[in-house]
Design an enzyme around this catalytic site. Structure first.
Site, short mmCIF file in Angstrom:
data_model
loop_
_atom_site.label_atom_id
_atom_site.label_comp_id
_atom_site.label_asym_id
_atom_site.label_seq_id
_atom_site.Cartn_x
_atom_site.Cartn_y
_atom_site.Cartn_z
N TRP A 191 2.07 2.19 -3.46
CA TRP A 191 1.18 2.91 -4.37
C TRP A 191 1.60 4.36 -4.53
O TRP A 191 1.43 4.96 -5.61
CB TRP A 191 -0.27 2.86 -3.87
CG TRP A 191 -1.03 1.62 -4.28
CD1 TRP A 191 -1.21 0.49 -3.54
CD2 TRP A 191 -1.73 1.41 -5.51
NE1 TRP A 191 -1.99 -0.41 -4.25
CE2 TRP A 191 -2.32 0.13 -5.45
CE3 TRP A 191 -1.93 2.19 -6.65
CZ2 TRP A 191 -3.08 -0.39 -6.50
CZ3 TRP A 191 -2.69 1.68 -7.70
CH2 TRP A 191 -3.25 0.40 -7.62
N ASN A 235 -9.39 5.54 3.80
CA ASN A 235 -9.15 5.26 2.39
C ASN A 235 -10.28 4.47 1.73
O ASN A 235 -10.64 4.72 0.58
CB ASN A 235 -7.83 4.50 2.22
CG ASN A 235 -7.43 4.39 0.76
OD1 ASN A 235 -7.25 5.40 0.09
ND2 ASN A 235 -7.33 3.17 0.25
N TRP A 238 -8.72 9.17 -7.76
CA TRP A 238 -9.91 9.60 -8.47
C TRP A 238 -9.98 8.98 -9.86
O TRP A 238 -11.06 8.66 -10.36
CB TRP A 238 -9.98 11.12 -8.52
CG TRP A 238 -10.57 11.67 -7.28
CD1 TRP A 238 -9.91 12.11 -6.17
CD2 TRP A 238 -11.96 11.79 -6.97
NE1 TRP A 238 -10.80 12.51 -5.20
CE2 TRP A 238 -12.07 12.32 -5.67
CE3 TRP A 238 -13.13 11.50 -7.67
CZ2 TRP A 238 -13.30 12.57 -5.05
CZ3 TRP A 238 -14.36 11.74 -7.07
CH2 TRP A 238 -14.43 12.27 -5.78
N TRP A 267 -20.69 14.55 -18.57
CA TRP A 267 -20.99 14.62 -17.15
C TRP A 267 -22.24 15.46 -16.88
O TRP A 267 -22.59 16.34 -17.66
CB TRP A 267 -19.81 15.22 -16.39
CG TRP A 267 -18.53 14.49 -16.60
CD1 TRP A 267 -17.47 14.92 -17.35
CD2 TRP A 267 -18.16 13.22 -16.08
NE1 TRP A 267 -16.46 13.98 -17.32
CE2 TRP A 267 -16.86 12.92 -16.55
CE3 TRP A 267 -18.80 12.29 -15.27
CZ2 TRP A 267 -16.20 11.75 -16.23
CZ3 TRP A 267 -18.14 11.11 -14.95
CH2 TRP A 267 -16.85 10.85 -15.42
N GLU A 317 0.82 -1.20 0.00
CA GLU A 317 0.00 0.00 0.00
C GLU A 317 0.87 1.26 0.00
O GLU A 317 0.55 2.24 -0.68
CB GLU A 317 -0.93 0.00 1.22
CG GLU A 317 -2.05 -1.02 1.14
CD GLU A 317 -2.98 -0.77 -0.03
OE1 GLU A 317 -3.45 0.37 -0.20
OE2 GLU A 317 -3.24 -1.72 -0.80
N TRP A 353 -15.44 13.87 -12.24
CA TRP A 353 -14.59 13.41 -11.14
C TRP A 353 -13.59 14.48 -10.72
O TRP A 353 -13.12 14.50 -9.57
CB TRP A 353 -13.85 12.14 -11.53
CG TRP A 353 -12.98 12.26 -12.74
CD1 TRP A 353 -13.34 12.07 -14.04
CD2 TRP A 353 -11.59 12.60 -12.77
NE1 TRP A 353 -12.27 12.28 -14.89
CE2 TRP A 353 -11.18 12.61 -14.13
CE3 TRP A 353 -10.65 12.91 -11.79
CZ2 TRP A 353 -9.88 12.90 -14.53
CZ3 TRP A 353 -9.35 13.21 -12.18
CH2 TRP A 353 -8.97 13.19 -13.54
#
Length: 587
Positions: A390, A454, A495, A419, A387, A472
């Protein structure tokens, strides 16, 4: 640090303000759209940045037809290598702190300190407070406050070593290189060291500084430090291309560290300065930490709350790391997705500010695992290391595909998603009034703590992009403006994952059901009850869907809103809209 006259900070905008046009950088592709058209088409602008890059321009980066900013920086470093190597030490050496607010395990600081020690000259440290950088990067008031508090601690730590830390506010971000070079000339410094940042503007600034410094006979040394493995070091064996999926990248990342154990070597803090430094630079030692820019000020109440929740500085970071690894990391794999328990390290704020290096964290975890490899031993430790990795991955992506810094989705074919622009829905999402308890609890946690678990970040991001079908980038911006641990690369990557438009995304047809997510990850409703006082007395499974599971009169008495959208309708709408967008030309 002062507060605004009314004791409040100015609220950041929820969406793009078309009255504030960004400065256009001619090296970026111009937009053919007006501000109004761009906003209507889903483009959320940032100050100092142009509208979304054209698809054709982005494809040139994909194909390697344009030199990336990170490549231009490396070219500049190589071109000036001989001149920098020949530069003789003069009266001082400078280290420029940026997102590396620590004395321990800091590559550029170590190199600067060694250069100063070898030449028996003082080390001077600097930090530039740049209000325009805070605006450009959408830095939250909470994070600015954390940075300034960390600087107070760092200044004291360095002063104990007779090392001055000069902190200066520079109003215009484009003047930072000249300001740094002026300081170097004033202090007689022939060498400047700084750790590389991988956002586009920062890469260009460091290339410019390297060239300008060389012209003045000063060696500016930009060195890799932020990532455990430097961007550009990993590529697919068959194609030679940068990895666009995490799993193969992570295997290559681990293999590199196993083959290069020096990647996890840690640097001690610098040695003491010559005794003369304290007298010579007395005025720097006596300078106070500047105040936050007016639009980044916290109210007194906010400041007290965040100081209590998030103690600053590298000592607190290493204390938190030790406590997590010694007491809780073994259960990380099983507890990390449950927002109501203390199952994660909570170190993201320290990684973002640089009060803790990823190297230190990973080496400490690996050593706890009883071996020299990253892929053996405790499942909890192995998962946590993956993790933390990342963060490296997303910075590698940012460096290789720089258009992700320029309002462009990584997956260019997702440019044409149409959108929705529903201000009421966006406001409900921002304020935790969607009628979906898990969504609203997460958004209220963010409002109260400048932080969000998270798992909840993924749930609320999926809800905004797919249930509400809002751009987004509205959510990406809102997170950066409110999170204390906002990191551009990680936030953008997250995102992109949730909206299916980013690197290594979930498929567009995989749409989180907020009710099922709530029941799975907050089964007893503890997280919801903590953050939504209206629902604290709701019993049983009704906590996850009070509107659908309670009698109408009982629900209405709660004062909690009905769902703003019905999930099945929203899911079908999102699938249709994504299919339509992906079927349109991206030329």
């Amino acid at each position: 640090m002062k507060k605004s006259s009314n004791g409040k900070r100015k609220a950041p905008p929820l969406a793009y303000d078309s009255s504030k046009k960004p400065a256009i950088d001619t090296d970026r592709a111009p937009s053919h759209k007006t501000d109004k058209e761009a906003h209507e088409d889903g483009i959320v602008l940032r100050q100092f940045y142009p509208p979304e890059m054209a698809n054709a321009r982005a494809m040139q980066y994909v194909k390697g037809e344009i030199r990336r900013p990170v490549e231009k920086l490396r070219d500049t470093i190589n071109d000036t290598q001989d001149d920098r190597a020949k530069t003789k030490a003069k009266a001082a050496v400078i280290h420029w702190f940026k997102c590396d607010l620590r004395a321990y395990d800091n590559t550029a600081l170590h190199l600067a300190a060694e250069r100063a020690r070898e030449s028996d000259i003082p080390l001077i440290c600097i930090y530039i407070v740049s209000p325009q950088d805070f605006q450009a990067h959408l830095t939250s008031p909470a994070r600015v406050d954390f940075i300034l508090r960390s600087l107070e601690i760092l200044k004291k730590d360095l002063a104990a070593l007779d090392i001055p830390l000069y902190i200066k506010t520079v109003a215009k971000r484009k003047e930072i290189p000249d300001q740094i070079l002026e300081l170097a000339e004033e202090w007689g410094a022939s060498h400047i060291y700084a750790n590389i940042e991988y956002e586009v503007d920062e890469l260009r600034r460091e290339a410019l500084l390297t060239r300008k410094a060389a012209e003045k006979g000063i060696a500016f040394n930009a060195v890799p430090d932020t990532c455990v493995v430097e961007p550009g070091k990993l590529s697919a064996k068959t194609s030679g291309n940068q990895y666009a999926a995490y799993s193969p990248w992570y295997r290559a990342w681990m293999a590199y560290i196993h083959e290069h154990p020096e990647a996890l070597e840690l640097y001690a803090p610098p040695a003491k300065n010559p005794r003369s430094a304290r007298e010579k630079f007395r005025y720097i030692f006596e300078l106070e930490i500047p105040d936050a820019p007016d639009d980044k000020l916290l109210s007194d109440e906010e400041g007290r709350r965040l100081r209590s929740l998030w103690p600053a500085g590298e000592h607190e970071a290493r204390k938190m790391l030790g406590g997590f690894i010694e007491k809780r990391i073994g259960e990380y794999e099983t507890r990390r997705n449950i927002p109501s328990v203390n199952g994660t390290s909570m170190l993201s704020v320290h990684f973002a500010a640089g009060t803790l290096s990823a190297r230190t964290a990973i080496k400490r975890a690996r050593d706890m695992n009883g071996g020299c490899r990253l892929d053996t031993g405790s499942e909890g430790i192995r998962v946590w290391i993956s993790e933390v990795a990342w963060r490296d991955f997303y910075k590698h992506v940012l460096a290789h595909w720089p258009y992700t810094c320029m309002n462009k989705p990584f997956k260019i074919e997702y440019t044409n998603i149409k959108w929705e622009y529903n201000d009421e829905h966006f406001a409900a999402w921002c304020e935790g009034r969607t009628g979906y308890p898990i969504i609203d609890a997460a958004m209220r946690q963010l409002a109260n703590t400048a932080y969000m678990h998270n798992r909840c970040r993924m749930i609320v991001a999926s809800f905004l992009a797919k249930d509400l079908l809002l751009d987004w980038r509205l959510g990406e911006r809102f997170f950066m403006e409110h999170l204390i641990d906002g990191d551009f690369a990680s936030n953008n990557g997250g995102w992109g994952f949730s909206s299916s438009s980013g690197v290594d995304p979930q498929p567009y047809f995989r749409i989180f059901n907020p009710l099922l997510q709530s029941e799975k990850f907050d089964p007893e409703g503890e997280y919801i009850r903590k953050w939504i006082p209206e629902l604290r007395e709701v019993k049983g499974m009704a906590i996850h869907d009070p509107c659908g599971r309670l009698e109408r009169e009982v629900f209405e008495a709660l004062g909690y809103p009905k769902p703003v959208v019905e999930h099945k309708f929203a899911r079908d709408r999102a699938l249709a809209r994504y299919k339509e967008g992906l079927g349109r030309s991206t030329a």
